[in-house]
Design an enzyme around this catalytic site. Structure first.
Site, PDB file in Angstrom:
ATOM      1  N   LEU A   1       5.301 -37.446 -14.085  1.00  0.00           N
ATOM      2  CA  LEU A   1       4.733 -37.471 -15.430  1.00  0.00           C
ATOM      3  C   LEU A   1       5.802 -37.307 -16.497  1.00  0.00           C
ATOM      4  CD1 LEU A   1       1.674 -35.135 -14.787  1.00  0.00           C
ATOM      5  CD2 LEU A   1       1.562 -37.571 -15.300  1.00  0.00           C
TER       6      LEU A   1
ATOM      7  N   GLU B   1      10.122 -35.512 -17.330  1.00  0.00           N
ATOM      8  CA  GLU B   1      11.313 -34.835 -16.854  1.00  0.00           C
ATOM      9  C   GLU B   1      11.976 -34.106 -18.003  1.00  0.00           C
ATOM     10  OE1 GLU B   1      15.111 -35.803 -13.911  1.00  0.00           O
ATOM     11  OE2 GLU B   1      13.841 -37.407 -14.678  1.00  0.00           O
TER      12      GLU B   1
ATOM     13  N   PHE C   1      14.635 -28.502 -17.148  1.00  0.00           N
ATOM     14  CA  PHE C   1      14.249 -27.596 -16.071  1.00  0.00           C
ATOM     15  C   PHE C   1      14.052 -28.323 -14.748  1.00  0.00           C
ATOM     16  CE2 PHE C   1      10.485 -29.497 -17.684  1.00  0.00           C
ATOM     17  CZ  PHE C   1       9.749 -29.778 -16.550  1.00  0.00           C
TER      18      PHE C   1
ATOM     19  N   LYS D   1       4.935 -28.564 -11.807  1.00  0.00           N
ATOM     20  CA  LYS D   1       6.232 -28.406 -12.456  1.00  0.00           C
ATOM     21  C   LYS D   1       7.230 -27.908 -11.411  1.00  0.00           C
ATOM     22  CE  LYS D   1       8.295 -25.898 -16.397  1.00  0.00           C
ATOM     23  NZ  LYS D   1       7.979 -24.992 -17.513  1.00  0.00           N
TER      24      LYS D   1
ATOM     25  N   ASP E   1       7.565 -21.166 -28.617  1.00  0.00           N
ATOM     26  CA  ASP E   1       7.867 -22.598 -28.515  1.00  0.00           C
ATOM     27  C   ASP E   1       6.629 -23.443 -28.810  1.00  0.00           C
ATOM     28  OD1 ASP E   1       9.647 -24.688 -28.209  1.00  0.00           O
ATOM     29  OD2 ASP E   1       9.414 -24.798 -26.027  1.00  0.00           O
TER      30      ASP E   1
END
Length: 372
Positions: A46, A48, A51, A68, A166
């Site tokens: 999905l 990149e 991380f 993830k 964030d």
């Protein structure tokens, strides 16, 4: 929380529900996730980020998931993994992306979420779905209110309180009904009771950073309020927090919006892709809330409870006067040079899922010259 011998050693808190959401989680085996994602196939990828990667998958019982997968296992990655799992295990709110599960192996760290079929707000404002204009005005306002309620829950309802650090368009995911879920808690800070602010290493995404945080690393709930104000401007205008101008110059969304707000040209602020289909009173209220949130002085900003009330149309006495201008913050060139988000990062459709770590910004001596 610590990771020892492949096991997360702290027990995740299970508070009572707020906002009513079923958010049960479990520990997955690597074999399960490998099978669900077709061996972490590129066809299932999905997106990149720095991380690692996020993959779409389907479990043996038919559940669609997003996995993830961390790329490198260093101390920094280990800490962010631990923080995110800890926070995800605590949150129970319909506008926060909760934890579906995680996997810890000798050299593997994976976090499992529910898959969001409409990807992220970023993908609809600036990415692969932007031309389809699936976000009409009413959906945008629902996204604004829902996101604000999710952040309010972090600040007030969960113990210890959580500062996200964030808030941005790629971290607001959208389910099949375009309901928002705030995601990615890798940078989150848990604030002990009675503590109003902390000083910490600066992390976040340029364009959304509050000035006191970017300059001095002073993090508080007000930093999330500032970031939400930028997000709200982005929702209304359809513009990026930082845009490139001819000649390599960069301009923030507040620099662009400030003269239009001062002149009362609020219609000119609205995303032209909406073709005039919006509620003028709601636009006025949204711009007013955004302007309050992005004030340069933290004490002048409302808290998230007040933000939610204002967005819903409930005035409170101290904020009845409409803001006619904002204190536009101009990023210093040295700080702008740290903006590692390239045009490809902004526009690449593969970056639209949104569960990504953001850039890390080193503390600067005085990046905001106008702050004195």
């Amino acid at each position: 929380m610590k990771v020892k011998d492949g096991i997360l050693t702290s027990k995740l808190c299970r508070p009572t529900s707020f906002g009513v959401v079923n958010n049960t989680w479990r520990i997955f085996t690597y074999k399960e996730l490998h099978a669900a994602t077709n061996g972490f196939s590129d066809d299932n990828k999905l997106g990149e980020g720095g991380f690692g990667s996020v993959y779409w998958g389907r479990t043996s019982d038919g559940l669609q998931i997003a996995v993830k997968k961390l790329k490198a296992m260093n101390s920094k990655a280990e800490m962010e993994f631990a923080v995110e799992v800890e926070v995800l295990g605590r949150v129970r709110h319909k506008n926060l992306l909760g934890l579906r599960g995680y996997c810890v192996g000798d050299d593997q760290r994976l976090i499992v979420y529910d898959y969001m079929p409409n990807l992220s707000l970023l993908s609809h404002l600036h990415g692969q779905f932007a031309v389809d204009v699936q976000l009409n005005w009413q959906r945008r306002m629902n996204i604004a209110i829902g996101s604000a309620e999710g952040i309010l829950y972090l600040h007030r309802e969960v113990t210890p309180h959580i500062i996200h650090r964030d808030i941005k368009a790629s971290n607001v995911l959208l389910n099949s009904e375009f309901e928002p879920l705030v995601a990615d808690f890798g940078f989150a800070k848990l604030i002990p009771e009675g503590v109003s602010h902390m000083t910490t290493r600066v992390k976040g995404t340029l364009g959304y950073l509050a000035p006191e945080y970017a300059m001095w690393g002073k993090v508080s709930e007000s930093c999330d309020v500032y970031s939400f104000g930028i997000l709200l401007l982005e929702l209304v205008t359809g513009r990026k927090p930082i845009e490139k101008l001819p000649g390599g110059l960069k301009r923030t969304i507040t620099e662009w919006a400030e003269p239009l707000i001062a002149k009362g040209k609020l219609r000119d602020l609205v995303d032209p892709k909406l073709r005039g289909n919006f509620d003028e009173n709601q636009v006025k209220q949204a711009i007013n809330v955004a302007a309050l949130c992005v004030q340069s002085e933290a004490e002048k900003r409302p808290n998230m409870k007040e933000v939610v009330n204002l967005l819903k149309g409930f005035e409170y006495e101290e904020k009845k006067v409409t803001v006619t201008r904002i204190d536009s913050i101009k990023y210093d060139e040295e700080l702008l040079a740290l903006d590692q988000l390239s045009d490809k990062d902004h526009d690449d459709a593969t970056a639209s899922y949104g569960v990504f770590s953001a850039i890390e910004v080193q503390k600067m001596k005085d990046p905001y010259k106008r702050m004195g």
